[in-house]
Design an enzyme around this catalytic site. Structure first.
Site, PDB file in Angstrom:
ATOM      1  N   ARG A 114       0.829  -1.193   0.000  1.00  0.00           N
ATOM      2  CA  ARG A 114       0.000   0.000   0.000  1.00  0.00           C
ATOM      3  C   ARG A 114       0.860   1.238   0.000  1.00  0.00           C
ATOM      4  O   ARG A 114       1.929   1.267   0.609  1.00  0.00           O
ATOM      5  CB  ARG A 114      -0.889   0.012   1.242  1.00  0.00           C
ATOM      6  CG  ARG A 114      -1.636  -1.303   1.399  1.00  0.00           C
ATOM      7  CD  ARG A 114      -2.904  -1.155   2.156  1.00  0.00           C
ATOM      8  NE  ARG A 114      -2.746  -0.413   3.387  1.00  0.00           N
ATOM      9  CZ  ARG A 114      -3.742   0.232   3.977  1.00  0.00           C
ATOM     10  NH1 ARG A 114      -4.917   0.269   3.420  1.00  0.00           N
ATOM     11  NH2 ARG A 114      -3.542   0.844   5.112  1.00  0.00           N
ATOM     12  N   SER A 183       7.920  -5.578   6.181  1.00  0.00           N
ATOM     13  CA  SER A 183       7.532  -6.563   7.192  1.00  0.00           C
ATOM     14  C   SER A 183       8.253  -7.898   7.045  1.00  0.00           C
ATOM     15  O   SER A 183       7.627  -8.953   6.941  1.00  0.00           O
ATOM     16  CB  SER A 183       6.036  -6.786   7.114  1.00  0.00           C
ATOM     17  OG  SER A 183       5.390  -5.568   6.899  1.00  0.00           O
ATOM     18  N   ASP A 236       6.290  -3.551  10.296  1.00  0.00           N
ATOM     19  CA  ASP A 236       4.854  -3.219  10.382  1.00  0.00           C
ATOM     20  C   ASP A 236       4.326  -3.271  11.819  1.00  0.00           C
ATOM     21  O   ASP A 236       3.407  -2.541  12.179  1.00  0.00           O
ATOM     22  CB  ASP A 236       4.001  -4.101   9.453  1.00  0.00           C
ATOM     23  CG  ASP A 236       4.200  -5.582   9.680  1.00  0.00           C
ATOM     24  OD1 ASP A 236       5.124  -5.962  10.431  1.00  0.00           O
ATOM     25  OD2 ASP A 236       3.427  -6.368   9.109  1.00  0.00           O
TER      26      ASP A 236
HETATM   27 MG    MG Z   1       0.479  -5.504   6.609  1.00  0.00          MG
END
Ligand code: MG
Ligand code: ADP
Length: 509
Positions: A114, A183, A236
Protein backbone atom coordinates in the site's frame (compact mmCIF):
# COMPACT_ATOMS: atom_id res chain seq x y z
CA UNK A 1 -47.85 -23.74 -10.89
CA UNK A 2 -47.94 -26.49 -8.35
CA UNK A 3 -51.10 -27.88 -9.98
CA UNK A 4 -49.67 -28.06 -13.48
CA UNK A 5 -46.54 -29.76 -12.26
CA UNK A 6 -48.38 -31.88 -9.74
CA UNK A 7 -48.70 -34.95 -11.88
CA UNK A 8 -45.17 -34.80 -13.09
CA UNK A 9 -43.91 -34.59 -9.55
CA UNK A 10 -45.94 -37.57 -8.53
CA UNK A 11 -44.64 -39.43 -11.56
CA UNK A 12 -41.00 -38.69 -10.76
CA UNK A 13 -41.50 -39.61 -7.16
CA UNK A 14 -43.09 -42.92 -7.98
CA UNK A 15 -40.36 -43.66 -10.51
CA UNK A 16 -37.76 -43.06 -7.83
CA UNK A 17 -39.62 -45.29 -5.44
CA UNK A 18 -39.91 -48.05 -8.03
CA UNK A 19 -36.23 -47.79 -8.90
CA UNK A 20 -35.11 -47.80 -5.31
CA UNK A 21 -37.20 -50.91 -4.70
CA UNK A 22 -35.12 -52.67 -7.33
CA UNK A 23 -31.91 -52.22 -5.28
CA UNK A 24 -31.45 -55.48 -3.45
CA UNK A 25 -31.93 -55.04 0.23
CA UNK A 26 -28.51 -56.49 1.06
CA UNK A 27 -26.85 -53.83 -1.15
CA UNK A 28 -28.77 -50.91 0.28
CA UNK A 29 -27.84 -52.08 3.72
CA UNK A 30 -24.20 -52.43 2.78
CA UNK A 31 -24.06 -48.87 1.30
CA UNK A 32 -25.66 -47.50 4.45
CA UNK A 33 -23.24 -49.49 6.59
CA UNK A 34 -20.32 -48.27 4.55
CA UNK A 35 -21.44 -44.65 4.91
CA UNK A 36 -21.90 -44.97 8.61
CA UNK A 37 -18.53 -46.73 8.95
CA UNK A 38 -16.80 -44.00 6.96
CA UNK A 39 -18.55 -41.37 9.05
CA UNK A 40 -17.34 -43.15 12.18
CA UNK A 41 -13.76 -43.23 10.88
CA UNK A 42 -14.03 -39.54 9.97
CA UNK A 43 -15.23 -38.75 13.48
CA UNK A 44 -12.30 -40.69 14.96
CA UNK A 45 -9.78 -38.83 12.75
CA UNK A 46 -11.43 -35.52 13.65
CA UNK A 47 -11.26 -36.26 17.34
CA UNK A 48 -7.59 -37.32 17.06
CA UNK A 49 -6.85 -34.09 15.25
CA UNK A 50 -8.74 -32.08 17.85
CA UNK A 51 -6.59 -33.66 20.55
CA UNK A 52 -3.33 -33.08 18.71
CA UNK A 53 -4.21 -29.40 18.25
CA UNK A 54 -5.47 -28.79 21.75
CA UNK A 55 -4.27 -25.76 23.72
CA UNK A 56 -5.43 -26.31 27.30
CA UNK A 57 -4.43 -23.69 29.84
CA UNK A 58 -1.34 -25.54 31.10
CA UNK A 59 -0.02 -25.80 27.55
CA UNK A 60 -0.62 -22.12 26.89
CA UNK A 61 1.30 -21.30 30.04
CA UNK A 62 4.24 -23.40 28.85
CA UNK A 63 4.15 -21.65 25.49
CA UNK A 64 4.04 -18.18 27.04
CA UNK A 65 6.81 -19.06 29.51
CA UNK A 66 8.96 -20.28 26.63
CA UNK A 67 8.27 -17.01 24.80
CA UNK A 68 9.42 -14.99 27.84
CA UNK A 69 12.56 -17.14 28.23
CA UNK A 70 13.49 -16.77 24.56
CA UNK A 71 12.96 -13.01 24.80
CA UNK A 72 15.44 -12.82 27.67
CA UNK A 73 17.96 -14.91 25.74
CA UNK A 74 17.58 -12.82 22.59
CA UNK A 75 18.18 -9.56 24.46
CA UNK A 76 21.28 -10.88 26.19
CA UNK A 77 23.54 -11.31 23.19
CA UNK A 78 23.46 -11.30 19.40
CA UNK A 79 22.12 -14.72 18.41
CA UNK A 80 21.41 -15.44 22.09
CA UNK A 81 18.14 -16.99 21.04
CA UNK A 82 18.06 -19.36 18.09
CA UNK A 83 14.43 -18.41 17.61
CA UNK A 84 13.74 -14.78 18.46
CA UNK A 85 15.93 -12.12 16.90
CA UNK A 86 14.75 -9.45 19.36
CA UNK A 87 15.77 -6.69 16.96
CA UNK A 88 16.32 -3.18 18.32
CA UNK A 89 14.49 -0.84 15.96
CA UNK A 90 16.27 2.52 16.37
CA UNK A 91 12.88 4.18 16.59
CA UNK A 92 13.59 6.89 19.14
CA UNK A 93 10.43 8.90 18.99
CA UNK A 94 7.03 7.34 19.03
CA UNK A 95 4.47 9.84 17.78
CA UNK A 96 2.88 12.03 20.43
CA UNK A 97 0.05 13.60 18.44
CA UNK A 98 1.94 16.89 17.98
CA UNK A 99 3.20 15.99 14.51
CA UNK A 100 2.32 18.27 11.62
CA UNK A 101 2.63 18.20 7.85
CA UNK A 102 2.26 15.85 4.90
CA UNK A 103 3.85 12.41 5.12
CA UNK A 104 3.82 9.31 2.96
CA UNK A 105 4.18 5.63 3.70
CA UNK A 106 4.82 2.50 1.71
CA UNK A 107 3.68 -0.68 3.42
CA UNK A 108 5.15 -3.84 1.95
CA UNK A 109 3.39 -6.64 3.82
CA UNK A 110 2.96 -10.04 2.30
CA UNK A 111 0.00 -10.09 0.00
CA UNK A 112 -0.52 -6.48 -0.94
CA UNK A 113 1.46 -3.37 -0.74
CA UNK A 114 0.00 0.00 0.00
CA UNK A 115 1.01 3.57 -0.62
CA UNK A 116 -0.59 6.24 1.48
CA UNK A 117 -0.37 9.85 2.56
CA UNK A 118 -1.57 11.61 5.67
CA UNK A 119 -1.91 15.27 6.48
CA UNK A 120 -1.21 15.81 10.15
CA UNK A 121 -2.51 18.82 12.02
CA UNK A 122 -0.97 18.62 15.50
CA UNK A 123 -2.57 17.85 18.85
CA UNK A 124 -5.98 19.33 18.10
CA UNK A 125 -6.56 18.25 14.53
CA UNK A 126 -4.47 15.04 14.50
CA UNK A 127 -5.08 13.28 11.16
CA UNK A 128 -6.73 15.87 8.92
CA UNK A 129 -6.74 13.87 5.75
CA UNK A 130 -5.59 10.52 4.46
CA UNK A 131 -5.61 8.63 1.20
CA UNK A 132 -4.27 5.29 0.15
CA UNK A 133 -3.95 2.93 -2.71
CA UNK A 134 -3.55 -0.82 -2.42
CA UNK A 135 -1.84 -2.88 -5.07
CA UNK A 136 -1.42 -6.66 -5.26
CA UNK A 137 2.18 -7.73 -5.65
CA UNK A 138 2.57 -9.63 -8.92
CA UNK A 139 3.59 -13.16 -7.81
CA UNK A 140 6.64 -13.29 -10.09
CA UNK A 141 8.10 -10.27 -8.27
CA UNK A 142 8.02 -12.20 -4.99
CA UNK A 143 10.64 -14.58 -6.35
CA UNK A 144 12.52 -12.19 -8.65
CA UNK A 145 15.24 -9.61 -8.18
CA UNK A 146 15.46 -6.68 -5.82
CA UNK A 147 15.58 -4.25 -8.74
CA UNK A 148 12.39 -5.62 -10.30
CA UNK A 149 10.50 -5.43 -7.00
CA UNK A 150 11.64 -1.91 -6.13
CA UNK A 151 11.16 -0.51 -9.62
CA UNK A 152 7.56 -1.70 -9.39
CA UNK A 153 7.10 -0.15 -5.95
CA UNK A 154 8.82 3.11 -6.91
CA UNK A 155 6.65 3.44 -10.00
CA UNK A 156 3.44 2.88 -8.03
CA UNK A 157 4.65 5.42 -5.46
CA UNK A 158 5.57 8.02 -8.11
CA UNK A 159 2.15 7.62 -9.77
CA UNK A 160 0.48 8.02 -6.39
CA UNK A 161 2.47 11.13 -5.45
CA UNK A 162 1.45 12.61 -8.81
CA UNK A 163 -2.21 12.40 -7.77
CA UNK A 164 -1.65 14.51 -4.62
CA UNK A 165 -4.45 17.07 -4.61
CA UNK A 166 -6.69 19.15 -2.42
CA UNK A 167 -6.45 18.57 1.31
CA UNK A 168 -2.76 17.73 1.11
CA UNK A 169 -0.22 20.40 1.56
CA UNK A 170 3.45 19.73 0.93
CA UNK A 171 5.72 22.22 2.71
CA UNK A 172 7.42 24.34 0.07
CA UNK A 173 11.15 23.90 0.07
CA UNK A 174 10.94 20.53 1.80
CA UNK A 175 11.41 17.27 -0.01
CA UNK A 176 8.53 14.88 0.75
CA UNK A 177 9.23 12.30 3.40
CA UNK A 178 8.21 8.70 3.53
CA UNK A 179 8.01 5.92 6.09
CA UNK A 180 8.80 2.47 4.73
CA UNK A 181 7.09 -0.43 6.47
CA UNK A 182 9.00 -3.53 5.50
CA UNK A 183 7.53 -6.56 7.19
CA UNK A 184 10.40 -9.00 6.92
CA UNK A 185 13.34 -9.61 9.27
CA UNK A 186 15.82 -6.75 8.98
CA UNK A 187 18.89 -5.94 11.04
CA UNK A 188 18.51 -2.19 11.40
CA UNK A 189 21.64 -0.10 11.30
CA UNK A 190 19.86 3.23 11.85
CA UNK A 191 16.28 4.45 11.81
CA UNK A 192 16.49 4.66 8.04
CA UNK A 193 18.71 1.78 7.05
CA UNK A 194 18.69 -1.94 7.58
CA UNK A 195 19.99 -5.18 6.17
CA UNK A 196 17.65 -7.94 5.05
CA UNK A 197 18.24 -11.08 7.11
CA UNK A 198 15.98 -13.39 5.16
CA UNK A 199 12.59 -13.48 3.50
CA UNK A 200 9.35 -15.02 4.80
CA UNK A 201 5.69 -15.37 3.75
CA UNK A 202 6.47 -16.83 0.32
CA UNK A 203 8.95 -14.11 -0.75
CA UNK A 204 12.43 -15.12 -1.86
CA UNK A 205 14.56 -12.42 -3.43
CA UNK A 206 18.04 -13.73 -2.90
CA UNK A 207 20.05 -10.76 -4.16
CA UNK A 208 18.47 -8.50 -1.50
CA UNK A 209 19.66 -10.60 1.43
CA UNK A 210 22.59 -9.02 3.29
CA UNK A 211 22.02 -5.62 1.63
CA UNK A 212 20.50 -2.34 2.79
CA UNK A 213 16.85 -2.41 1.82
CA UNK A 214 16.45 1.38 1.99
CA UNK A 215 19.37 1.90 -0.39
CA UNK A 216 17.72 -0.49 -2.87
CA UNK A 217 14.45 1.41 -2.56
CA UNK A 218 16.04 4.87 -2.83
CA UNK A 219 17.98 3.81 -5.93
CA UNK A 220 14.68 2.81 -7.53
CA UNK A 221 13.12 6.12 -6.42
CA UNK A 222 16.13 7.89 -7.95
CA UNK A 223 15.52 6.13 -11.28
CA UNK A 224 12.01 7.66 -11.26
CA UNK A 225 13.21 11.19 -10.34
CA UNK A 226 14.22 12.00 -6.79
CA UNK A 227 10.93 13.33 -5.43
CA UNK A 228 10.76 11.71 -2.01
CA UNK A 229 13.10 10.46 0.77
CA UNK A 230 12.84 7.62 3.24
CA UNK A 231 12.76 9.12 6.76
CA UNK A 232 12.10 5.88 8.64
CA UNK A 233 12.37 2.17 7.95
CA UNK A 234 10.04 0.31 10.24
CA UNK A 235 8.65 -3.09 10.76
CA UNK A 236 4.85 -3.22 10.38
CA UNK A 237 4.50 -4.15 14.06
CA UNK A 238 6.30 -0.93 14.95
CA UNK A 239 4.00 1.06 12.67
CA UNK A 240 1.07 -0.54 14.44
CA UNK A 241 2.51 0.33 17.85
CA UNK A 242 3.09 3.92 16.65
CA UNK A 243 -0.47 4.25 15.36
CA UNK A 244 -1.71 2.98 18.75
CA UNK A 245 0.55 5.38 20.67
CA UNK A 246 -0.57 8.35 18.58
CA UNK A 247 -4.06 7.93 20.05
CA UNK A 248 -3.32 6.27 23.36
CA UNK A 249 -0.14 6.64 25.36
CA UNK A 250 -0.73 3.37 27.22
CA UNK A 251 0.08 1.44 24.05
CA UNK A 252 3.01 -0.88 24.78
CA UNK A 253 2.77 -3.67 22.20
CA UNK A 254 2.15 -3.85 18.47
CA UNK A 255 0.97 -7.18 17.08
CA UNK A 256 0.31 -8.21 13.49
CA UNK A 257 -2.00 -11.03 12.54
CA UNK A 258 -2.21 -10.86 8.77
CA UNK A 259 -0.51 -12.94 6.12
CA UNK A 260 2.12 -13.67 8.74
CA UNK A 261 2.43 -12.80 12.39
CA UNK A 262 4.85 -10.78 14.49
CA UNK A 263 5.04 -8.50 17.52
CA UNK A 264 7.04 -5.64 19.00
CA UNK A 265 6.99 -3.90 22.38
CA UNK A 266 8.49 -1.07 24.38
CA UNK A 267 11.44 -2.30 26.43
CA UNK A 268 13.68 -0.56 28.93
CA UNK A 269 16.94 0.24 27.18
CA UNK A 270 19.05 -1.15 30.03
CA UNK A 271 17.37 -4.55 29.64
CA UNK A 272 18.89 -4.83 26.16
CA UNK A 273 22.28 -6.18 27.22
CA UNK A 274 23.44 -6.80 23.66
CA UNK A 275 23.13 -3.07 22.81
CA UNK A 276 26.63 -1.60 22.34
CA UNK A 277 25.84 2.01 21.35
CA UNK A 278 24.95 4.73 23.85
CA UNK A 279 21.43 4.17 25.16
CA UNK A 280 18.65 6.33 23.70
CA UNK A 281 17.75 9.43 25.72
CA UNK A 282 14.24 8.20 26.36
CA UNK A 283 15.64 5.18 28.21
CA UNK A 284 13.30 3.01 26.18
CA UNK A 285 13.71 0.93 23.07
CA UNK A 286 11.26 -0.72 20.77
CA UNK A 287 12.16 -4.31 20.19
CA UNK A 288 10.87 -6.32 17.22
CA UNK A 289 10.63 -9.94 18.35
CA UNK A 290 10.24 -11.55 14.91
CA UNK A 291 8.13 -14.06 16.81
CA UNK A 292 7.09 -15.85 13.63
CA UNK A 293 10.19 -17.97 14.14
CA UNK A 294 9.25 -18.98 17.70
CA UNK A 295 9.29 -22.78 18.06
CA UNK A 296 8.53 -23.94 21.57
CA UNK A 297 8.47 -27.74 21.94
CA UNK A 298 5.07 -27.19 23.54
CA UNK A 299 3.49 -25.98 20.31
CA UNK A 300 0.77 -28.46 19.34
CA UNK A 301 2.16 -29.40 15.94
CA UNK A 302 0.33 -31.89 13.76
CA UNK A 303 1.00 -33.84 10.56
CA UNK A 304 -0.51 -30.89 8.63
CA UNK A 305 1.97 -28.41 10.14
CA UNK A 306 4.84 -30.75 9.23
CA UNK A 307 3.62 -30.96 5.65
CA UNK A 308 3.09 -27.20 5.29
CA UNK A 309 6.58 -26.57 6.62
CA UNK A 310 8.38 -29.16 4.51
CA UNK A 311 6.73 -27.94 1.32
CA UNK A 312 7.28 -24.22 2.00
CA UNK A 313 10.03 -22.04 0.50
CA UNK A 314 11.57 -21.76 3.99
CA UNK A 315 11.39 -25.25 5.56
CA UNK A 316 12.39 -25.38 9.21
CA UNK A 317 11.76 -21.64 9.72
CA UNK A 318 8.82 -19.67 11.05
CA UNK A 319 6.98 -22.48 12.86
CA UNK A 320 4.85 -20.14 14.96
CA UNK A 321 3.92 -18.08 11.91
CA UNK A 322 3.00 -21.22 10.00
CA UNK A 323 0.60 -22.25 12.77
CA UNK A 324 -0.97 -18.82 13.28
CA UNK A 325 -0.67 -16.63 10.17
CA UNK A 326 -3.38 -16.12 7.57
CA UNK A 327 -1.17 -17.36 4.75
CA UNK A 328 -1.20 -20.86 6.23
CA UNK A 329 -4.47 -21.30 8.13
CA UNK A 330 -6.56 -22.18 5.07
CA UNK A 331 -3.86 -24.52 3.82
CA UNK A 332 -3.77 -26.41 7.12
CA UNK A 333 -7.56 -26.75 7.06
CA UNK A 334 -7.33 -28.08 3.50
CA UNK A 335 -4.69 -30.66 4.41
CA UNK A 336 -6.76 -31.97 7.29
CA UNK A 337 -9.85 -32.29 5.08
CA UNK A 338 -7.80 -34.00 2.37
CA UNK A 339 -6.54 -36.54 4.88
CA UNK A 340 -10.04 -37.29 6.19
CA UNK A 341 -11.21 -37.62 2.57
CA UNK A 342 -8.45 -40.08 1.78
CA UNK A 343 -8.59 -42.14 4.93
CA UNK A 344 -12.27 -42.02 5.77
CA UNK A 345 -13.99 -41.33 2.48
CA UNK A 346 -15.08 -37.80 3.41
CA UNK A 347 -16.79 -36.23 0.34
CA UNK A 348 -16.94 -39.69 -1.24
CA UNK A 349 -13.16 -40.13 -1.00
CA UNK A 350 -10.89 -38.20 -3.29
CA UNK A 351 -13.51 -36.97 -5.72
CA UNK A 352 -12.15 -33.43 -5.99
CA UNK A 353 -8.69 -32.67 -7.44
CA UNK A 354 -8.97 -29.14 -5.99
CA UNK A 355 -9.06 -30.59 -2.49
CA UNK A 356 -5.57 -31.96 -3.12
CA UNK A 357 -4.16 -28.78 -4.64
CA UNK A 358 -1.90 -26.82 -2.25
CA UNK A 359 -3.21 -23.41 -1.19
CA UNK A 360 -6.54 -23.87 -2.97
CA UNK A 361 -8.37 -22.84 0.22
CA UNK A 362 -7.54 -19.33 1.41
CA UNK A 363 -8.13 -18.14 4.97
CA UNK A 364 -11.00 -15.73 4.23
CA UNK A 365 -13.00 -18.83 3.19
CA UNK A 366 -12.15 -20.46 6.51
CA UNK A 367 -13.61 -17.51 8.38
CA UNK A 368 -16.67 -17.48 6.10
CA UNK A 369 -17.34 -21.17 6.72
CA UNK A 370 -16.63 -20.81 10.41
CA UNK A 371 -19.16 -18.02 10.79
CA UNK A 372 -21.91 -20.02 9.05
CA UNK A 373 -24.63 -20.28 11.67
CA UNK A 374 -27.36 -21.68 9.41
CA UNK A 375 -29.02 -24.91 10.55
CA UNK A 376 -27.92 -26.77 7.41
CA UNK A 377 -24.52 -25.06 7.06
CA UNK A 378 -25.47 -23.78 3.64
CA UNK A 379 -22.55 -21.34 3.38
CA UNK A 380 -20.14 -24.23 4.03
CA UNK A 381 -21.87 -26.20 1.26
CA UNK A 382 -21.56 -23.27 -1.12
CA UNK A 383 -17.86 -22.72 -0.41
CA UNK A 384 -17.07 -26.44 -0.73
CA UNK A 385 -18.72 -26.30 -4.12
CA UNK A 386 -17.09 -23.02 -5.22
CA UNK A 387 -13.59 -23.76 -3.96
CA UNK A 388 -13.25 -27.54 -4.20
CA UNK A 389 -15.96 -28.21 -6.79
CA UNK A 390 -17.57 -30.73 -4.45
CA UNK A 391 -21.17 -30.71 -5.65
CA UNK A 392 -23.06 -32.40 -2.88
CA UNK A 393 -22.22 -32.95 0.74
CA UNK A 394 -24.01 -34.40 3.73
CA UNK A 395 -24.68 -32.36 6.82
CA UNK A 396 -22.24 -34.54 8.76
CA UNK A 397 -19.50 -33.77 6.25
CA UNK A 398 -20.18 -30.04 6.44
CA UNK A 399 -20.15 -30.23 10.22
CA UNK A 400 -16.69 -31.83 10.08
CA UNK A 401 -15.46 -28.97 7.86
CA UNK A 402 -16.92 -26.45 10.27
CA UNK A 403 -15.25 -28.22 13.21
CA UNK A 404 -11.84 -28.27 11.49
CA UNK A 405 -12.07 -24.50 10.89
CA UNK A 406 -13.03 -24.02 14.51
CA UNK A 407 -10.21 -26.20 15.87
CA UNK A 408 -7.55 -24.41 13.85
CA UNK A 409 -8.79 -20.86 14.39
CA UNK A 410 -9.02 -21.56 18.11
CA UNK A 411 -5.51 -23.00 18.16
CA UNK A 412 -4.01 -20.07 16.22
CA UNK A 413 -5.81 -17.47 18.32
CA UNK A 414 -4.86 -19.07 21.63
CA UNK A 415 -1.21 -19.40 20.60
CA UNK A 416 -1.13 -15.74 19.57
CA UNK A 417 -2.66 -14.86 22.96
CA UNK A 418 -0.01 -16.94 24.72
CA UNK A 419 2.65 -15.00 22.83
CA UNK A 420 1.17 -11.69 23.99
CA UNK A 421 1.03 -12.90 27.59
CA UNK A 422 4.70 -13.93 27.26
CA UNK A 423 5.58 -10.32 26.35
CA UNK A 424 3.37 -8.89 29.09
CA UNK A 425 5.20 -11.10 31.55
CA UNK A 426 8.56 -9.86 30.28
CA UNK A 427 7.56 -6.24 31.01
CA UNK A 428 5.81 -7.06 34.25
CA UNK A 429 2.33 -6.34 32.97
CA UNK A 430 0.80 -9.80 33.34
CA UNK A 431 -0.17 -9.36 36.96
CA UNK A 432 2.25 -12.08 38.14
CA UNK A 433 4.76 -9.67 39.71
CA UNK A 434 4.22 -6.92 42.24
CA UNK A 435 6.76 -4.56 40.70
CA UNK A 436 4.20 -3.60 38.07
CA UNK A 437 5.67 -1.89 35.09
CA UNK A 438 9.35 -2.36 36.00
CA UNK A 439 10.00 1.35 35.79
CA UNK A 440 8.42 1.85 32.38
CA UNK A 441 7.05 5.35 32.13
CA UNK A 442 3.36 5.06 31.54
CA UNK A 443 2.14 2.94 34.37
CA UNK A 444 -1.35 4.21 34.96
CA UNK A 445 -2.61 0.68 35.09
CA UNK A 446 -3.62 0.08 31.48
CA UNK A 447 -1.64 -1.79 28.88
CA UNK A 448 -2.89 -1.39 25.34
CA UNK A 449 -1.92 -3.93 22.69
CA UNK A 450 -2.31 -2.36 19.25
CA UNK A 451 -3.47 -5.04 16.82
CA UNK A 452 -3.45 -4.97 13.04
CA UNK A 453 -3.69 -7.35 10.10
CA UNK A 454 -6.42 -8.87 7.98
CA UNK A 455 -6.72 -12.03 10.04
CA UNK A 456 -7.44 -10.14 13.25
CA UNK A 457 -9.55 -7.48 11.61
CA UNK A 458 -11.84 -9.71 9.60
CA UNK A 459 -12.08 -12.94 11.57
CA UNK A 460 -14.48 -12.38 14.48
CA UNK A 461 -14.18 -15.87 16.01
CA UNK A 462 -10.39 -15.60 15.93
CA UNK A 463 -10.62 -12.32 17.85
CA UNK A 464 -12.96 -13.69 20.48
CA UNK A 465 -10.88 -16.85 20.99
CA UNK A 466 -7.86 -14.58 21.56
CA UNK A 467 -9.68 -12.40 24.04
CA UNK A 468 -10.98 -15.45 25.93
CA UNK A 469 -7.48 -16.98 26.13
CA UNK A 470 -5.99 -13.73 27.47
CA UNK A 471 -8.67 -13.65 30.17
CA UNK A 472 -8.07 -17.31 30.95
CA UNK A 473 -4.32 -16.82 31.34
CA UNK A 474 -4.28 -13.60 33.36
CA UNK A 475 -5.71 -12.85 36.77
CA UNK A 476 -9.02 -10.99 36.75
CA UNK A 477 -7.38 -7.65 37.62
CA UNK A 478 -4.57 -8.04 35.09
CA UNK A 479 -7.03 -9.13 32.40
CA UNK A 480 -9.05 -5.95 32.97
CA UNK A 481 -5.97 -3.80 32.52
CA UNK A 482 -4.94 -5.38 29.21
CA UNK A 483 -6.79 -4.03 26.18
CA UNK A 484 -6.44 -5.49 22.70
CA UNK A 485 -7.27 -2.63 20.37
CA UNK A 486 -7.65 -2.78 16.61
CA UNK A 487 -5.18 -0.28 15.23
CA UNK A 488 -6.79 -0.25 11.81
CA UNK A 489 -4.30 0.32 9.01
CA UNK A 490 -1.78 0.75 11.80
CA UNK A 491 1.11 -0.59 9.81
CA UNK A 492 0.54 2.00 7.07
CA UNK A 493 -0.64 5.08 8.95
CA UNK A 494 1.67 4.37 11.88
CA UNK A 495 4.58 4.23 9.47
CA UNK A 496 3.68 7.65 8.05
CA UNK A 497 3.46 8.89 11.66
CA UNK A 498 6.97 7.58 12.29
CA UNK A 499 8.23 9.39 9.19
CA UNK A 500 6.76 12.51 10.84
CA UNK A 501 8.29 11.90 14.26
CA UNK A 502 11.69 11.25 12.61
CA UNK A 503 11.44 14.03 10.02
CA UNK A 504 14.73 15.73 9.17
CA UNK A 505 12.83 19.03 9.44
CA UNK A 506 11.56 18.40 12.98
CA UNK A 507 8.01 17.46 13.85
CA UNK A 508 6.38 20.89 14.12
CA UNK A 509 6.78 23.71 11.60
MG1 MG B 1 0.48 -5.50 6.61
P1 ADP C 1 -0.28 -8.31 5.04
O1 ADP C 1 -0.13 -9.19 6.22
O2 ADP C 1 0.11 -8.99 3.78
O3 ADP C 1 0.32 -6.98 5.24
P2 ADP C 1 -3.07 -7.89 5.69
O4 ADP C 1 -2.79 -7.40 7.04
O5 ADP C 1 -4.06 -7.14 4.87
O6 ADP C 1 -1.83 -8.05 4.77
O7 ADP C 1 -3.58 -9.37 5.86
C1 ADP C 1 -3.96 -10.13 4.77
C2 ADP C 1 -4.22 -11.52 5.25
O8 ADP C 1 -5.30 -11.52 6.18
C3 ADP C 1 -4.62 -12.44 4.14
O9 ADP C 1 -3.48 -13.12 3.64
C4 ADP C 1 -5.57 -13.41 4.82
O10 ADP C 1 -4.86 -14.52 5.26
C5 ADP C 1 -6.07 -12.68 6.04
N1 ADP C 1 -7.47 -12.28 5.82
C6 ADP C 1 -7.95 -11.34 5.00
N2 ADP C 1 -9.30 -11.29 5.04
C7 ADP C 1 -9.67 -12.24 5.91
C8 ADP C 1 -10.94 -12.73 6.38
N3 ADP C 1 -12.10 -12.23 5.95
N4 ADP C 1 -10.92 -13.72 7.28
C9 ADP C 1 -9.77 -14.25 7.70
N5 ADP C 1 -8.56 -13.86 7.29
C10 ADP C 1 -8.51 -12.87 6.41
Amino acid sequence: MSMSYGNTTVCVKSAVVVRSRRVPQWRAQSIAQQKSKSNQTAQILLSEFRQASATPLHRLRQVSDDMTAEMHAGLLSEGGSQQLKMLPTYVEHLPTGDEEGLFYAVDLGGTNFRVLRVQLGGKEKRIMNQEYQEVAIPPELMLGTSKELFDFIAKTLADFVATEGEGFDAHSGHIRELGFAFSFPVLQTSVKSGIVIHWTKGFKIDDAVGKDIVAAFEEAIGRKGDHIRVAALVNDTVGTLARGRFWNEDTMLGVILGTGTNACYVEQADAVSKWRDPPPKSGEMIINLEWGNFRSPHLPRTFADEEVDVESVNPGDQWFEKMVGGMYLGEIVRRVLAKIAQEAGLFGGSSSPKLFEPFSLSTPYVSKMHSDESAELTEVAKILEDVFEIQSTTFQERKIVHDVCDILAERGARLAAAGIVGILKKIGRDGSTTNGSQGLKNSNGKTVVAMDGGLYEHYAQFRSYMQAAIEEMLSETAAKSVVLELSKDGSGIGTALLAASHSQYGTVF
